[in-house]
Design a protein around this motif. Structure first.
Motif, short mmCIF file in Angstrom:
data_model
loop_
_atom_site.label_atom_id
_atom_site.label_comp_id
_atom_site.label_asym_id
_atom_site.label_seq_id
_atom_site.Cartn_x
_atom_site.Cartn_y
_atom_site.Cartn_z
N ALA A 1 -3.21 3.69 6.91
CA ALA A 1 -3.39 2.43 7.43
C ALA A 1 -4.78 2.12 7.38
N PRO A 2 -5.35 0.86 6.91
CA PRO A 2 -6.74 0.53 6.53
C PRO A 2 -7.38 0.59 7.88
N GLY A 3 -8.78 1.19 7.75
CA GLY A 3 -9.53 1.22 8.93
C GLY A 3 -9.15 2.04 10.31
N ALA A 4 -8.16 2.75 10.09
CA ALA A 4 -7.69 3.28 10.96
C ALA A 4 -7.83 5.04 11.34
N GLY A 5 -9.00 5.49 10.86
CA GLY A 5 -9.34 6.73 11.04
C GLY A 5 -8.11 7.72 10.31
N ASN A 6 -7.96 7.60 9.04
CA ASN A 6 -6.93 8.50 8.48
C ASN A 6 -7.16 9.84 8.02
N THR A 7 -6.31 10.68 8.28
CA THR A 7 -6.40 12.22 7.80
C THR A 7 -6.97 12.34 6.41
N PRO A 8 -8.15 12.95 5.92
CA PRO A 8 -8.58 12.90 4.79
C PRO A 8 -7.83 14.10 4.06
N ILE A 9 -7.29 13.57 2.79
CA ILE A 9 -6.54 14.40 2.13
C ILE A 9 -6.87 14.70 0.50
N GLU A 10 -7.85 14.14 0.18
CA GLU A 10 -8.21 14.04 -1.18
C GLU A 10 -8.28 15.46 -1.65
N TYR A 11 -9.10 16.34 -1.28
CA TYR A 11 -9.11 17.85 -1.61
C TYR A 11 -7.66 18.51 -1.11
N LEU A 12 -7.12 18.42 -0.39
CA LEU A 12 -5.84 18.99 -0.09
C LEU A 12 -4.66 18.80 -0.89
N VAL A 13 -4.66 17.59 -1.48
CA VAL A 13 -3.65 17.26 -2.47
C VAL A 13 -3.91 17.48 -4.09
N SER A 14 -5.02 17.84 -4.06
CA SER A 14 -5.71 17.92 -5.60
C SER A 14 -5.14 19.28 -6.17
N ASN A 15 -4.85 18.95 -7.58
CA ASN A 15 -4.23 20.11 -8.26
C ASN A 15 -2.74 20.84 -7.58
N ALA A 16 -2.06 19.98 -7.08
CA ALA A 16 -0.94 20.44 -6.37
C ALA A 16 0.47 20.07 -7.25
N ARG A 17 1.26 21.28 -6.94
CA ARG A 17 2.56 21.21 -7.74
C ARG A 17 3.40 20.10 -7.05
N PHE A 18 3.20 19.23 -6.16
CA PHE A 18 3.72 18.40 -5.46
C PHE A 18 3.13 17.07 -6.06
N GLU A 19 3.83 15.94 -6.47
CA GLU A 19 3.36 14.71 -6.54
C GLU A 19 3.06 13.99 -5.40
N SER A 20 1.77 13.35 -5.18
CA SER A 20 1.44 12.71 -3.80
C SER A 20 1.63 11.13 -4.21
N ASN A 21 2.20 10.30 -3.45
CA ASN A 21 2.04 8.84 -3.20
C ASN A 21 1.65 8.43 -1.98
N VAL A 22 0.83 7.53 -2.09
CA VAL A 22 0.07 6.82 -0.80
C VAL A 22 0.32 5.44 -0.71
N VAL A 23 1.03 5.06 0.40
CA VAL A 23 1.52 3.82 0.73
C VAL A 23 0.59 3.23 1.95
N THR A 24 0.20 1.83 1.75
CA THR A 24 -0.61 1.47 2.60
C THR A 24 0.39 0.63 3.65
N VAL A 25 0.13 0.78 4.79
CA VAL A 25 1.09 -0.14 5.96
C VAL A 25 0.14 -1.39 6.51
N LEU A 26 0.59 -2.39 6.34
CA LEU A 26 0.10 -3.74 6.71
C LEU A 26 1.18 -4.47 7.74
N PRO A 27 0.45 -5.33 8.53
CA PRO A 27 1.70 -6.16 9.33
C PRO A 27 2.06 -7.24 8.42
N ASP A 28 3.35 -7.55 8.52
CA ASP A 28 3.97 -8.82 7.80
C ASP A 28 3.99 -8.34 6.45
N MET A 29 4.51 -7.17 6.17
CA MET A 29 4.67 -6.71 4.78
C MET A 29 6.33 -6.50 4.51
#
Length: 462
Positions: A162-190
């Motif tokens: 969520a924008p501007g919401a103090g999200n957990t930083p994951i850039e390092y945690l998901v790099s070179n992982a055997r799983f695929e990461s997909n990030v979705v942004t939640v916004l009102p009225d979408m």
């Protein structure tokens, strides 16, 4: 050796993450051919990864003057992209935004860059522009993909941001992982295509982690996750109970813990309290605007005039007040320990040592103090030699009380062996930029491996 061969070697080392060798060979190429475009660009990328941002910028900037035939339009966009990254990492968001906007002049449909632009606009308080950019990014590409290191991926993870919401930083945690990461942004009225999104959601992780900045977003994330019909790692309902005040109250009765009782005060109430000092907690007291982290606008206040000056300088809607605890060790230094809780594990991340009470690893003098590094390394290698049976049990009790799947704790050891708790939340950063402290690498990698294992455990049996 020919320039072409040297460049090939540098590029190979770069891809393999052998940054020392890559830098050395890129510099050899440039010693023979100072205008070599690829070597300048590659060297800048290496320098960014090594946190030498201004050096990287000095190598990149001349490339902007190249004519199309000497680098091409696509190359110019790539240069602006790296310049934006360097400025952002150096903490210069205005310059970073300008560079990323230039990328979009060349590549207007780059959804990842539109998303970066939105993040920077949000950070700079350009809320309307940020909202428009987030919606444009979603229209261009509903998901930001971080590919797996294997094909096909072992499983897919959907991260809810969520924008501007103090999200957990994951850039390092998901790099070179055997799983695929997909990030979705939640916004009102979408409107979201939940049926399609479920295909990317073997595991769902809620990233919204800061209660003060993300109250509204936590509700959006909860509704979104309910729409998916999935159970999330770090569910929003549990994150909602991790404000600084809530954590202090929840941990107050935990045996073996000393938890300064943080209280949240609306600005109006706090200003009224300063008019009748008897209503204030005893000085010294720690004060910070709600929603801030690290050392940003965070001070030890010794008396009423100093508090009034702080409030005048740092205008906010709400403030946290925390009784100051003198946690100095017998040698006069302050030691702040950080652990990460990952599923059932409690893993050490760092020990920061300083002569000042406000301790942050990046601002200490530890890079020049071998004894401090040796002490940190010993802690990382075997934290339970430092944290004996009682504080270790207190750390376990904190885990059980907070109940999140993944979060961090900043703490100290009192002279009576109690666990002094400063901060507990899921917003803490894990990163791999440890060139000055290479002994940290294994401890950081342990956290990353545990994070991957935690997600893999949550994959439904097929």
């Amino acid at each position: 050796m020919s320039v072409d061969r040297l460049f090939d070697l540098a590029s190979s080392h770069h891809r393999e993450g052998r940054l020392d060798l890559a830098e050395s060979h890129y510099r050899e190429v440039l010693g023979n051919d100072p205008e070599h475009w690829g070597a300048r660009y590659g060297l800048a990328q290496v320098l960014i990864r090594r946190d030498r941002f201004d050096e990287a910028i000095s190598w990149l900037t001349p490339l902007l003057k190249r004519e199309a035939g000497e680098g091409g339009e696509g190359d110019i966009a790539a240069v602006y992209r790296q310049l934006g990254l360097a400025e952002a990492c150096a903490g210069r968001p205005v310059r970073a935004l300008a560079h990323f906007e230039r990328v979009l002049e060349h590549e207007p449909d780059d959804a990842a860059i539109v998303h970066l632009v939105a993040n920077l606009q949000q950070a700079l308080g350009l809320d309307q522009a940020a909202d428009a950019s987030y919606r444009r990014a979603l229209a261009l590409k509903p998901l930001i993909l971080i590919p797996a290191s294997v094909t096909p991926p072992d499983f897919r993870v959907l991260f809810v941001f969520a924008p501007g919401a103090g999200n957990t930083p994951i850039e390092y945690l998901v790099s070179n992982a055997r799983f695929e990461s997909n990030v979705v942004t939640v916004l009102p009225d979408m409107d979201y295509d939940f049926e399609r999104l479920r295909g990317y959601a073997d595991v769902v992780v809620n990233l919204v982690s800061d209660v003060d900045r993300g109250q509204t977003s936590l509700g959006l994330a909860e509704s979104f996750i309910d729409g998916l019909g999935r159970i999330a790692v770090n569910p929003p309902q549990q994150i909602a109970q991790t404000s600084r005040e809530a954590v202090a109250r929840r941990l107050a009765a935990v045996p073996g813990c000393r938890v300064p009782q943080t209280r949240l005060h609306p600005a109006g109430d706090l200003h009224a309290m300063t008019a009748q000092a008897a209503a204030l907690p005893p000085f010294p007291v720690l004060v910070r605007p709600a929603g801030t982290h690290g050392g940003e606008a965070f001070e030890k206040i010794e008396d009423l005039p100093q508090l009034e000056a702080f409030l005048a300088k740092h205008v906010a809607g709400h403030y946290y007040l925390t009784p100051y605890v003198d946690y100095r060790s017998n040698d006069g230094y302050f030691r702040k320990y950080r652990f990460f809780y990952v599923d059932d594990e409690i893993l050490p991340y760092h020990l920061a040592i300083d002569h000042r009470w406000k301790v942050h690893h990046t601002t200490t003098g530890m890079a020049d103090q071998p004894w401090m590094q040796a002490e940190e390394q010993a802690f990382l290698d075997d934290p339970w030699q430092v944290f004996g049976a009682a504080p270790r049990e207190a750390l376990r009790a904190v885990r059980d009380t907070i109940g999140l799947d993944y979060f961090g704790i900043d703490c100290a050891l009192g002279d009576d062996g109690t666990l002094v708790v400063f901060e507990v939340n899921a917003s803490m950063l894990v990163h791999g930029n440890n060139a000055q402290f290479p002994y940290k690498t294994e401890a950081v990698e342990r956290i990353k491996r545990a994070f991957h294992a935690m997600l893999e455990k949550r994959v439904p049996s097929r």
